[in-house]
Scaffold this motif. Structure first.
Motif, mmCIF file in Angstrom:
data_model
loop_
_atom_site.group_PDB
_atom_site.id
_atom_site.type_symbol
_atom_site.label_atom_id
_atom_site.label_comp_id
_atom_site.label_asym_id
_atom_site.label_seq_id
_atom_site.Cartn_x
_atom_site.Cartn_y
_atom_site.Cartn_z
ATOM 1 N N GLU A 1 19.304 44.102 -14.025
ATOM 2 C CA GLU A 1 20.390 45.090 -14.145
ATOM 3 C C GLU A 1 20.477 45.956 -12.879
ATOM 4 O O GLU A 1 21.567 46.214 -12.361
ATOM 5 N N LYS B 1 25.157 38.444 -13.188
ATOM 6 C CA LYS B 1 25.719 38.716 -14.520
ATOM 7 C C LYS B 1 25.287 37.652 -15.517
ATOM 8 O O LYS B 1 24.934 37.961 -16.669
ATOM 9 N N ALA B 2 25.308 36.394 -15.068
ATOM 10 C CA ALA B 2 24.852 35.320 -15.957
ATOM 11 C C ALA B 2 23.364 35.470 -16.260
ATOM 12 O O ALA B 2 22.921 35.249 -17.403
ATOM 13 N N GLN C 1 22.854 38.269 -18.825
ATOM 14 C CA GLN C 1 23.180 37.829 -20.182
ATOM 15 C C GLN C 1 22.094 36.929 -20.748
ATOM 16 O O GLN C 1 21.714 37.030 -21.921
ATOM 17 N N PHE D 1 19.168 39.020 -21.651
ATOM 18 C CA PHE D 1 19.490 39.813 -22.850
ATOM 19 C C PHE D 1 19.379 38.960 -24.108
ATOM 20 O O PHE D 1 18.897 39.428 -25.159
ATOM 21 N N SER D 2 19.793 37.701 -23.995
ATOM 22 C CA SER D 2 19.857 36.846 -25.193
ATOM 23 C C SER D 2 18.482 36.507 -25.757
ATOM 24 O O SER D 2 18.369 36.160 -26.944
ATOM 25 N N GLN E 1 17.947 44.615 -28.352
ATOM 26 C CA GLN E 1 19.333 44.433 -27.913
ATOM 27 C C GLN E 1 20.211 45.589 -28.372
ATOM 28 O O GLN E 1 21.045 46.101 -27.608
ATOM 29 N N LEU F 1 27.162 44.094 -19.857
ATOM 30 C CA LEU F 1 26.959 42.905 -20.680
ATOM 31 C C LEU F 1 28.287 42.318 -21.138
ATOM 32 O O LEU F 1 28.435 41.106 -21.246
ATOM 33 N N GLN F 2 29.252 43.186 -21.392
ATOM 34 C CA GLN F 2 30.583 42.697 -21.753
ATOM 35 C C GLN F 2 31.202 41.953 -20.577
ATOM 36 O O GLN F 2 31.797 40.896 -20.735
ATOM 37 N N SER G 1 29.634 40.468 -18.233
ATOM 38 C CA SER G 1 28.927 39.231 -17.936
ATOM 39 C C SER G 1 29.404 38.076 -18.808
ATOM 40 O O SER G 1 29.171 36.920 -18.497
ATOM 41 N N GLN G 2 30.082 38.393 -19.914
ATOM 42 C CA GLN G 2 30.603 37.348 -20.777
ATOM 43 C C GLN G 2 32.011 36.924 -20.380
ATOM 44 O O GLN G 2 32.524 35.930 -20.856
#
Length: 594
Positions: A517, A542-543, A546, A549-550, A557, A570-571, A573-574
C-alpha cells in the motif's frame, strides 16, 4: 575589443559579460610568427572558461560559461597597425567541445564570407536541435549537412568498471574526450603520469604555451586525463589579465597557498605575478603552423622516421629525461636553477614541480606510440592512434585507482524467493580512516602495483583530502542509491505475488499488505506525469494489493476497509486502470488526506 554583432542581441548585457568575452577571444598580441608576406591570413581555434556574471531566475550565480573561439588574424602592411584580427565566438553553459568546435568550423568562415546574418541563420538551425543526450551519439542537422557527435556523459554517469572499458575510441567517458593529448604533450610524454597525479589530487597548475590554441588544448587534455573522475577544480583553458579573478590571485601574499586551479596562459607576465603556483608546465611549439614537437632527445624529424618518412615507433631513449650526457646534465641543472622564468628568454617544454609522484611512467604504453612522420596527413592519422593508446591507458589507470571504492557504491537486489516489498538496505557507510587501513592491508591490486612506487598509499590520502574526492564520491553514491531503488522497483514489477504470499505467515502477509500500500501511494504520487512506466507500475501494485488483501482473514479485511483512503485504493484496484483514472484517484486520496 568591440562586439560587432551578437545573437540573441541581449545575450551579453549583464555583468560586463561583453567585455569579459571580448578580452578572452583574442591572443594577447598579434602573432609575430605569421608569414612575412604582404597579406596573409592565419585562422585558429581555441576555448576559454569564465564565471557567468549574469544571475539566474533565483538571483544566484549560474556557474561557468564556455567560450569556443574562431580567430582570424590578417596581416597587411597597408593597414594602420600592420594587421587586424576578428573572432567569432560560441558561448554555452555546456562544455561540449566536440560539438561546438565542429559548429565553429562552419560558423566562423561563414561570418567572414557573408557577414553578421550568418549568426541568425546558423542559430535558427541550432534552435531546432533536440535536447542534448549526454553520453549518446547524436546527428544534428545544420543546413544541408549534419554534425555527428558523441556527447560526454552526464555528471551522474558512473563510468565504466575497469573490466568493461569502451572498445570504441569515439565513446567519451569524461569532458574533452576530443582533446589532442598526444600533440599537446608530445615533448613531455614521460611527465604525463605526474600530471595525472597532480590533476587527481587537485594541485594548482600553471600551463604556459606560445598561443591560445596550444594552452587551451593542453588544459582540456589535462581535464580529460582523469576521466571518469568528476574534475571539481576550477580550470581556465585560456586565462588573461582581464579575468576578474586575476586581481584576487595577483594579490596573494608571499607564502600564501595558491588555490586549486588550472590556468592556461600565453602571457609570460604570469610567471612573475603568479609565482606562488607550485606546478608550472610549458607546452607547445613557438611555430603555430606546426603541432609537432621534437622529443626531449633533440632528434630532427627526419632522423626520427624510417626511410621515405614512414611512421616508426617512438624510441624511449629519445624520450628519456634521465639519460646521462654532459650537455644534458648541464642543461638540466640550468633549467632547474632558473625555473619557469627561463621561459622569458626561450620557450622550452618542461615541468617544474616540487611534487613527488607515486606513479611510474608505463614504458609498454610509450613503446606502442608511433612517430608521426613529416606528412601532415600521416601526422593527423597517427595522432588519432596515439591519442587512443594514451587515453585508454589513463582511463584504465583511473578506473583501477577508483576500484577500491567499489564496495561503498555496490547496489544489491532482493534475494531469489525473498520479498521485494521491504526497504532496500543502505549502502555501507564510508569512513576515510577505515578505508585507508583496509587498503593498506589488502594492497593496491595487480594493475596498480606494477605502476606505483612503495608510497602508493600517500596518493589515496591526498585524493581523500583533495577537492576532487568528495564531489565525485557524493555523485557516485547518489547514482548508486538511485540505481538500487530502480532495481528494487523492477523486482516488485516482476514478482509473482500469489506465490510469494503462499509462503508467508499471517503476520507477514499483513506487513506485506501495508508495504505494498505504501509503495502504491508513492507510485501514484509519481504518476502525475502519467508516463507508460508509472502507469504500468501502478497497475501492477494495485493488482498485488488486491491479491494480498484477498488472503487476509475476514476480520482483518473489515478492519482495513474501515479506512476510507484504503477502501478507495482497494476499489480502484478492482477497476481497469487508465491514465485519467490514476490521476483522479490521486486527487481523491489527497482530498481524503486533507
Amino acid at each position: 575589443q568591440l562586439v560587432e554583432a551578437c545573437f540573441p542581441p541581449d545575450a551579453l548585457a549583464h555583468g560586463g559579460l561583453d567585455r569579459l568575452v571580448a578580452f578572452s577571444s583574442f591572443p594577447d598580441s598579434m602573432s609575430h610568427h605569421l608569414p612575412r608576406h604582404r597579406s596573409s591570413v592565419h585562422d585558429s581555434l581555441f576555448s576559454f572558461r569564465l564565471p557567468d556574471p549574469s544571475p539566474d531566475a533565483a538571483g544566484s550565480r549560474r556557474g561557468f560559461l564556455y567560450g569556443f573561439v574562431f580567430n582570424r588574424q590578417r596581416q597587411d602592411e597597408r593597414l594602420p597597425r600592420g594587421g587586424e584580427q576578428k573572432s567569432v565566438v560560441i558561448l554555452s553553459h555546456a562544455p561540449y567541445s566536440s560539438l561546438f568546435r565542429l559548429l565553429l568550423q562552419i560558423l566562423g568562415p561563414l561570418c567572414f564570407d557573408i557577414g553578421h546574418t550568418a549568426l541568425t541563420m546558423v542559430a535558427s538551425h541550432v534552435a531546432a536541435w533536440p535536447a542534448p543526450s549526454p553520453g549518446c551519439p547524436m546527428e544534428l542537422p545544420i543546413g544541408s549537412a549534419a554534425l555527428r557527435v558523441h556527447l560526454p556523459p552526464a555528471a551522474n554517469d558512473p563510468g565504466p568498471p575497469p573490466a568493461l572499458l569502451p572498445a570504441n575510441p569515439s565513446v567519451p567517458y569524461g569532458l574533452f574526450h576530443d582533446a589532442d593529448l598526444f600533440a599537446a604533450f608530445r615533448g613531455l610524454l614521460l611527465h604525463l603520469w605526474t600530471l595525472w597525479e597532480l590533476m587527481v589530487v587537485g594541485e594548482p597548475i600553471l600551463v604556459v604555451a606560445p598561443s591560445p590554441p596550444q594552452c587551451s588544448e593542453a588544459v582540456a587534455g589535462l581535464v580529460s586525463l582523469v576521466a571518469p573522475i568528476l574534475y571539481s577544480v576550477d580550470f581556465r583553458p585560456y586565462f588573461t589579465i582581464h579575468d576578474p579573478d586575476f586581481a584576487r590571485l595577483n594579490a596573494l601574499a608571499e607564502g600564501e597557498v595558491f588555490p586549486p586551479m588550472v590556468l592556461g596562459v600565453t602571457n609570460l607576465f604570469f610567471l612573475r605575478s603568479l609565482k606562488s603556483v607550485p606546478n608550472v608546465v610549458s607546452v607547445g611549439s613557438p611555430n603555430p603552423n606546426s603541432t609537432r614537437v621534437l622529443p626531449a632527445g633533440g632528434q630532427s624529424p627526419a632522423s626520427a622516421n624510417g626511410s621515405n618518412g614512414t611512421p616508426v615507433r617512438l624510441k624511449l631513449d629519445k624520450l628519456a629525461i634521465s639519460k646521462f650526457s654532459p650537455t644534458g646534465l648541464l642543461n638540466s641543472i640550468k633549467l632547474r636553477r632558473e625555473g619557469p622564468l627561463s621561459l622569458m628568454t626561450e620557450h622550452k617544454e618542461a615541468l617544474w614541480s616540487t611534487y613527488v609522484p607515486t606513479t611510474k611512467p608505463d614504458t609498454s604504453v610509450l613503446n606502442r606510440l608511433i612517430d608521426a612522420g613529416v606528412s601532415p596527413r600521416i601526422e593527423e592519422s597517427m595522432s588519432v592512434v596515439n591519442n587512443e593508446i594514451l587515453r585508454r591507458h589513463f582511463l584504465e589507470l583511473t578506473t583501477n585507482f577508483l576500484a577500491p571504492f567499489g564496495p561503498y557504491l555496490r547496489t544489491t537486489t532482493p534475494l531469489e524467493g525473498s520479498s521485494p516489498f521491504v526497504d532496500p538496505p543502505l549502502l555501507p557507510p564510508f569512513h576515510a580512516d577505515e578505508f585507508v587501513n583496509g587498503l593498506a592491508s589488502r594492497g593496491p591490486g595487480k594493475f596498480l602495483s606494477k605502476r606505483m612506487k612503495s608510497n602508493w598509499l600517500d596518493l589515496y590520502r591526498k585524493f581523500l583530502e583533495g577537492p576532487n574526492f568528495m564531489p565525485w564520491f557524493r555523485q557516485r553514491r547518489s547514482a548508486a542509491e538511485q540505481d538500487q531503488l530502480r532495481l528494487w522497483r523492477q523486482a516488485r514489477m516482476n514478482v509473482d505475488i500469489e506465490k510469494l504470499m503462499s509462503k508467508m505467515s499471517e503476520l507477514e502477509r499483513i506487513d506485506s499488505f501495508n508495504v505494498i500500500e505504501r509503495y502504491l501511494l508513492k507510485e501514484m504520487e509519481n504518476s502525475r506525469t502519467a508516463t507508460a512506466e508509472s502507469i504500468a507500475a501502478c497497475q501492477k501494485l494495485k493488482a498485488d494489493l488486491q491479491a494480498a488483501f484477498s488472503v487476509l482473514p475476514k476480520d482483518m479485511q473489515q478492519l482495513l476497509l474501515s479506512n476510507p483512503k484504503r477502501a478507495v485504493l482497494l476499489q480502484a484496484s478492482q477497476e481497469k486502470p487508465s491514465a485519467s483514472s490514476i490521476k483522479n484517484k490521486v486527487i481523491q486520496i489527497e482530498d481524503l488526506k486533507e
